[in-house]
Enzyme design. Sequence first.
Site, PDB file in Angstrom:
ATOM      1  N   TYR A  44      -1.702  -0.886  10.927  1.00  0.00           N
ATOM      2  CA  TYR A  44      -1.883  -1.130   9.483  1.00  0.00           C
ATOM      3  C   TYR A  44      -0.640  -0.688   8.711  1.00  0.00           C
ATOM      4  O   TYR A  44      -0.097  -1.441   7.901  1.00  0.00           O
ATOM      5  CB  TYR A  44      -3.127  -0.390   8.981  1.00  0.00           C
ATOM      6  CG  TYR A  44      -3.372  -0.591   7.504  1.00  0.00           C
ATOM      7  CD1 TYR A  44      -3.859  -1.789   7.021  1.00  0.00           C
ATOM      8  CD2 TYR A  44      -3.089   0.430   6.581  1.00  0.00           C
ATOM      9  CE1 TYR A  44      -4.079  -1.988   5.649  1.00  0.00           C
ATOM     10  CE2 TYR A  44      -3.305   0.242   5.220  1.00  0.00           C
ATOM     11  CZ  TYR A  44      -3.800  -0.965   4.766  1.00  0.00           C
ATOM     12  OH  TYR A  44      -4.012  -1.155   3.416  1.00  0.00           O
ATOM     13  N   SER A  49       0.865  -1.187   0.000  1.00  0.00           N
ATOM     14  CA  SER A  49       0.000   0.000   0.000  1.00  0.00           C
ATOM     15  C   SER A  49       0.897   1.232   0.000  1.00  0.00           C
ATOM     16  O   SER A  49       2.078   1.133   0.359  1.00  0.00           O
ATOM     17  CB  SER A  49      -0.849  -0.013   1.281  1.00  0.00           C
ATOM     18  OG  SER A  49      -1.459   1.239   1.491  1.00  0.00           O
TER      19      SER A  49
END
Length: 193
Positions: free
Chosen positions: A154, A141
């Site tokens: 995360y 990501s």
Amino acid sequence: MMRKNKYALITGATSGIGYQLAKQFARNGYDLVLVARNHDELKVKADEFKSFNINVIPIAKNLFSEEDAYFLYSELKLNGISPEILVNNAGQGVYGKFQDTDIHREVDIIKLNIISVIILTKLFLKDRLSQGSGKILNLASVASKAPWPWHSIYHGTKAFVLSWSEAIREELKDTGITVTALLPVLYRYRLFQ
Ligand SMILES: NC(=O)c1ccc[n+]([C@@H]2O[C@H](COP(=O)([O-])OP(=O)(O)OC[C@H]3O[C@@H](n4cnc5c(N)ncnc54)[C@H](OP(=O)(O)O)[C@@H]3O)[C@@H](O)[C@H]2O)c1
């Protein structure tokens, strides 16, 4: 002429990026192993992809559990399936200050975003190295690139995915196996339930 079965194994294939990737593989004639937790959604998506005239194997597993990651691969082996492509897509996050967030949820996220990914990749490599071909796509990501308050776990897991993908890519460079990390920009917050 009989078509050779080429399977792509995609975790988290019932929605979002995993579903869209599965559709692309189906369009390009790949057979699919679809993995997610929800049986009903898996069946719906498997039926949809069968319209591409490919084999589709839906397997319900909870990748918060490392046992499920091992079971997934042993089920494939028992059925004589050796995927040529592994897409480690399933991932989740949690929003909030680390001092307040639920540790059990965070441990589950680390198991899903990291532990299951490394188990599936190890099993995939053991299978594919002898055959000298295979492709691994890991969902990192833009979150891999920087720490972020309120998303600390995360971002930490995605930093791991990118760093580790780059390292094993180098280790595997002469083996016929490729490793790619995809870094999408955050486009929706379903991830952070
Ligand atoms: N969405 C974004 O904006 C974005 C941005 C950058 C990177 N990413 C990364 O891209 C990947 C996909 O994100 P997304 O937003 O497309 O996801 P999503 O729409 O929330 O879909 C998640 C998929 O993973 C499955 N899944 C979730 N938890 C699971 C578990 N414990 N075990 C097995 N399967 C599980 C879900 O099915 P079940 O619920 O039935 O299990 C579903 O098929 C993630 O790794 C994410 O970090 C996303």
